[in-house]
Write a protein that holds these residues in place. Structure first.
Motif, PDB file in Angstrom:
ATOM      1  N   LEU A 127       0.812  -1.217   0.000  1.00 31.97           N
ATOM      2  CA  LEU A 127       0.000   0.000   0.000  1.00 31.97           C
ATOM      3  C   LEU A 127       0.844   1.264   0.000  1.00 31.97           C
ATOM      4  O   LEU A 127       0.312   2.361   0.189  1.00 31.97           O
ATOM      5  CB  LEU A 127      -0.920  -0.003   1.235  1.00 31.97           C
ATOM      6  CG  LEU A 127      -1.884  -1.182   1.355  1.00 31.97           C
ATOM      7  CD1 LEU A 127      -2.666  -1.100   2.653  1.00 31.97           C
ATOM      8  CD2 LEU A 127      -2.827  -1.233   0.168  1.00 31.97           C
ATOM      9  N   LEU A 128       2.131   1.138  -0.201  1.00 32.55           N
ATOM     10  CA  LEU A 128       3.025   2.298  -0.114  1.00 32.55           C
ATOM     11  C   LEU A 128       2.721   3.332  -1.195  1.00 32.55           C
ATOM     12  O   LEU A 128       2.582   4.524  -0.915  1.00 32.55           O
ATOM     13  CB  LEU A 128       4.480   1.842  -0.212  1.00 32.55           C
ATOM     14  CG  LEU A 128       5.545   2.922   0.006  1.00 32.55           C
ATOM     15  CD1 LEU A 128       5.426   3.496   1.409  1.00 32.55           C
ATOM     16  CD2 LEU A 128       6.939   2.350  -0.218  1.00 32.55           C
ATOM     17  N   ILE A 129       2.607   2.890  -2.448  1.00 31.53           N
ATOM     18  CA  ILE A 129       2.366   3.823  -3.556  1.00 31.53           C
ATOM     19  C   ILE A 129       0.984   4.469  -3.451  1.00 31.53           C
ATOM     20  O   ILE A 129       0.868   5.704  -3.574  1.00 31.53           O
ATOM     21  CB  ILE A 129       2.561   3.120  -4.909  1.00 31.53           C
ATOM     22  CG1 ILE A 129       4.023   2.695  -5.076  1.00 31.53           C
ATOM     23  CG2 ILE A 129       2.126   4.036  -6.055  1.00 31.53           C
ATOM     24  CD1 ILE A 129       4.308   1.937  -6.351  1.00 31.53           C
ATOM     25  N   LEU A 133       0.334   8.581  -3.002  1.00 31.06           N
ATOM     26  CA  LEU A 133      -0.488   9.392  -3.908  1.00 31.06           C
ATOM     27  C   LEU A 133      -1.601  10.103  -3.149  1.00 31.06           C
ATOM     28  O   LEU A 133      -1.922  11.269  -3.440  1.00 31.06           O
ATOM     29  CB  LEU A 133      -1.074   8.496  -5.003  1.00 31.06           C
ATOM     30  CG  LEU A 133      -0.054   7.864  -5.960  1.00 31.06           C
ATOM     31  CD1 LEU A 133      -0.755   6.936  -6.940  1.00 31.06           C
ATOM     32  CD2 LEU A 133       0.733   8.940  -6.707  1.00 31.06           C
ATOM     33  N   ILE A 134      -2.191   9.432  -2.167  1.00 33.94           N
ATOM     34  CA  ILE A 134      -3.244  10.063  -1.367  1.00 33.94           C
ATOM     35  C   ILE A 134      -2.682  11.234  -0.565  1.00 33.94           C
ATOM     36  O   ILE A 134      -3.295  12.308  -0.477  1.00 33.94           O
ATOM     37  CB  ILE A 134      -3.895   9.025  -0.427  1.00 33.94           C
ATOM     38  CG1 ILE A 134      -4.670   7.996  -1.249  1.00 33.94           C
ATOM     39  CG2 ILE A 134      -4.814   9.710   0.575  1.00 33.94           C
ATOM     40  CD1 ILE A 134      -5.220   6.846  -0.426  1.00 33.94           C
ATOM     41  N   ILE A 149      -0.414  11.053  10.444  1.00 33.85           N
ATOM     42  CA  ILE A 149      -1.779  10.579  10.205  1.00 33.85           C
ATOM     43  C   ILE A 149      -1.826   9.208   9.525  1.00 33.85           C
ATOM     44  O   ILE A 149      -2.519   8.294   9.998  1.00 33.85           O
ATOM     45  CB  ILE A 149      -2.578  11.608   9.400  1.00 33.85           C
ATOM     46  CG1 ILE A 149      -2.645  12.936  10.155  1.00 33.85           C
ATOM     47  CG2 ILE A 149      -3.988  11.085   9.112  1.00 33.85           C
ATOM     48  CD1 ILE A 149      -3.299  12.829  11.508  1.00 33.85           C
ATOM     49  N   PRO A 150      -1.123   8.986   8.391  1.00 37.00           N
ATOM     50  CA  PRO A 150      -1.197   7.661   7.754  1.00 37.00           C
ATOM     51  C   PRO A 150      -0.663   6.526   8.629  1.00 37.00           C
ATOM     52  O   PRO A 150      -1.005   5.368   8.403  1.00 37.00           O
ATOM     53  CB  PRO A 150      -0.324   7.834   6.487  1.00 37.00           C
ATOM     54  CG  PRO A 150      -0.323   9.300   6.222  1.00 37.00           C
ATOM     55  CD  PRO A 150      -0.325   9.933   7.570  1.00 37.00           C
ATOM     56  N   LEU A 215      11.566   3.688   5.640  1.00 36.10           N
ATOM     57  CA  LEU A 215      11.116   3.826   4.253  1.00 36.10           C
ATOM     58  C   LEU A 215      10.040   4.897   4.114  1.00 36.10           C
ATOM     59  O   LEU A 215      10.115   5.749   3.222  1.00 36.10           O
ATOM     60  CB  LEU A 215      10.604   2.480   3.740  1.00 36.10           C
ATOM     61  CG  LEU A 215      10.153   2.435   2.278  1.00 36.10           C
ATOM     62  CD1 LEU A 215      11.297   2.846   1.353  1.00 36.10           C
ATOM     63  CD2 LEU A 215       9.625   1.055   1.916  1.00 36.10           C
ATOM     64  N   TRP A 216       9.035   4.861   4.988  1.00 36.90           N
ATOM     65  CA  TRP A 216       7.947   5.833   4.905  1.00 36.90           C
ATOM     66  C   TRP A 216       8.461   7.261   5.112  1.00 36.90           C
ATOM     67  O   TRP A 216       8.097   8.180   4.383  1.00 36.90           O
ATOM     68  CB  TRP A 216       6.882   5.511   5.946  1.00 36.90           C
ATOM     69  CG  TRP A 216       5.718   6.451   5.934  1.00 36.90           C
ATOM     70  CD1 TRP A 216       5.543   7.557   6.720  1.00 36.90           C
ATOM     71  CD2 TRP A 216       4.577   6.392   5.071  1.00 36.90           C
ATOM     72  NE1 TRP A 216       4.371   8.186   6.422  1.00 36.90           N
ATOM     73  CE2 TRP A 216       3.751   7.491   5.410  1.00 36.90           C
ATOM     74  CE3 TRP A 216       4.173   5.521   4.065  1.00 36.90           C
ATOM     75  CZ2 TRP A 216       2.541   7.727   4.771  1.00 36.90           C
ATOM     76  CZ3 TRP A 216       2.960   5.763   3.429  1.00 36.90           C
ATOM     77  CH2 TRP A 216       2.169   6.851   3.776  1.00 36.90           C
TER      78      TRP A 216
END
Length: 278
Positions: A127-129, A133-134, A149-150, A215-216
């Motif tokens: 779900l990284l990409i 984008l969101i 938040i994510p 990574l995030w």
């Protein structure tokens, strides 16, 4: 007497084996700490350095030979803010969802519970990409919003709290409802005080996971003033790869807060692990 000597010998052998295994596990971290304080002429040259100095740590906060000041204090504060707020959100959301799944009756509860269990088997990188984008469309890129938040939802926290709340007798909840207590009050006045042990476990694991997230954080920020400590450390492997001493020093600084927190909450963590494993 012979039997006593044999039992003592077995006990000594066990302690020796346990000591060797403990040394094998601890030595990599000890090696990192020693080399962070070692003189640069001995870094990665000896298993146990003999000459020590604070040059590596001084280099981190002054920029050293490069003349480029690295924002270590700012990065540390970013890591603290992001980790604490994300952990708080994960725990708050996890507690509320777990209470709804374990103690409230509503249509679709089992479906939601099964979906959470099913979703836990998916690696987060899938779900990284879409997440990136969101975040971009929301205008959160390169901000605290993107870092917090994510990452404010943890399915593992929901799973842990759900299993614990299911074991809590419903008698307490029914008695509170007879006294006019709302579900919100029941959750924070009855359920949470009874779950201190498991809360400690969840808190420590979530905080450690968020603190070491790389990574995030690398993808969601671009400016130097938004870098977290682990991202700043990872960047040193490029232009600063020829300075192993500061690399070790930065790694030590990254692990010190986690060690301190585990020391503070060590007893509660042990109790919580015993409860969660039952």
């Amino acid at each position: 007497m012979v039997g006593t000597k044999r039992s003592n010998n077995k006990l000594i052998i066990r302690y020796v084996i346990a000591g060797i295994l403990l040394l094998v596990m601890v030595y990599p971290y000890l090696y990192m700490v020693l080399n962070s304080f070692a003189d640069w002429s001995q870094v990665d040259k000896k298993l146990i350095p003999t000459d020590y100095s604070l040059k590596s740590y001084t280099w981190l906060f002054t920029g050293g030979d490069s003349g480029i000041t690295r924002p270590w204090i700012n990065a540390f504060l970013n890591s603290v803010i992001v980790s604490l707020l994300s952990t708080f959100l994960m725990m708050a959301f996890g507690v509320m969802v777990a209470y709804a799944l374990s103690k409230l009756k509503w249509r679709g509860r089992d479906t939601v519970n099964n979906f959470i269990m099913f979703h836990m088997f998916f690696p987060s990188i899938i779900l990284l990409i879409p997440s990136f984008l969101i975040v971009q469309k929301l205008g959160w890129y390169d901000s605290y919003w993107a870092l917090i938040i994510p990452k404010g939802v943890s399915l593992w926290a929901i799973f842990m709290y759900t299993n614990f709340f299911k074991a809590v007798p419903t008698v307490f909840i029914e008695a509170a409802r007879l006294d006019g207590a709302s579900d919100f009050k029941i959750l924070y006045k009855i359920m949470l005080p009874m779950s201190k042990s498991i809360t400690t476990v969840v808190f420590l694991f979530l905080l450690m996971e968020r603190w070491t997230e790389l990574l995030w954080d690398m993808i969601m920020v671009s400016s130097d003033n938004m870098l977290t400590l682990n991202v700043l450390l990872s960047q040193m492997f490029g232009p600063y790869g020829t300075y192993p001493g500061p690399l070790y020093a930065g790694s030590v600084l990254l692990t010190v807060p986690i060690i301190i927190i585990f020391i503070i909450f060590g007893k509660n963590f042990q109790k919580g692990m015993q409860v969660s494993l039952k």
